[in-house]
Scaffold this motif. Structure first.
Motif, PDB file in Angstrom:
ATOM      1  N   HIS A  86       5.324   5.670  -1.837  1.00 12.29           N
ATOM      2  CA  HIS A  86       6.177   6.339  -0.853  1.00 12.29           C
ATOM      3  C   HIS A  86       7.560   5.683  -0.813  1.00 12.29           C
ATOM      4  O   HIS A  86       8.588   6.372  -0.754  1.00 12.29           O
ATOM      5  CB  HIS A  86       5.511   6.292   0.526  1.00 12.29           C
ATOM      6  N   ARG A 130       0.822  -1.221   0.000  1.00 14.51           N
ATOM      7  CA  ARG A 130       0.000   0.000   0.000  1.00 14.51           C
ATOM      8  C   ARG A 130       0.854   1.269   0.000  1.00 14.51           C
ATOM      9  O   ARG A 130       0.392   2.320  -0.431  1.00 14.51           O
ATOM     10  CB  ARG A 130      -0.949   0.012   1.197  1.00 14.51           C
ATOM     11  N   HIS A 131       2.072   1.156   0.478  1.00 16.70           N
ATOM     12  CA  HIS A 131       2.966   2.311   0.542  1.00 16.70           C
ATOM     13  C   HIS A 131       4.040   2.265  -0.545  1.00 16.70           C
ATOM     14  O   HIS A 131       5.082   2.913  -0.422  1.00 16.70           O
ATOM     15  CB  HIS A 131       3.603   2.399   1.935  1.00 16.70           C
ATOM     16  N   LEU A 189       3.261   1.423   8.701  1.00 16.41           N
ATOM     17  CA  LEU A 189       4.550   1.813   8.154  1.00 16.41           C
ATOM     18  C   LEU A 189       5.134   2.845   9.105  1.00 16.41           C
ATOM     19  O   LEU A 189       4.549   3.902   9.308  1.00 16.41           O
ATOM     20  CB  LEU A 189       4.407   2.401   6.750  1.00 16.41           C
TER      21      LEU A 189
END
Length: 119
Positions: free
Chosen positions: A31, A27-28, A55
């Motif tokens: 980033h 999901r990150h 995270l």
């Protein structure tokens, strides 16, 4: 398949939580890729997910210090190491592999636990 290692209920639960942690990394992915793009030469990016499945950050770590630093950063959670040039598809492929491997481990442990309880 060799059956060496920890096949306890705790190890099964850790494997199941690892599947969830892989999803957090996925999901990150944007980033993580953005942070990996600014890593200095001779360094890697270490992304960390806490035991609460959050995270908790990304860290630039010297390549020569990975072995010492990653366990410190994990603190009971999970860490993944990324190099500059990592793409979103790279992150997602690796997290898919992480989740699949952990799910297989959890299933194997569950089968072994069940077999031992009926024996």
């Amino acid at each position: 398949m060799a059956t060496h290692g920890d096949y306890s209920p705790e190890a099964r639960d850790r494997a199941k939580r690892t599947v969830t942690a892989a999803g957090v990394f996925a999901r990150h992915a944007d980033h993580i890729v953005a942070a990996a793009d600014i890593v200095a030469e001779g360094h890697v990016l270490v992304a960390v997910v806490s035991s609460d499945h959050e995270l908790t950050g990304t860290h630039h770590v010297e390549q020569t210090a990975i072995v010492e630093q990653v366990p410190v950063l994990e603190e009971g959670g999970w860490a993944m190491v990324f190099s500059p040039g990592t793409t979103v598809s790279d992150v997602r492929r690796r997290t898919d592999e992480m989740a699949a491997t952990a799910a297989k481990r959890a299933l194997l442990i569950e089968r072994l636990i069940s077999r031992n309880q009926t024996a």
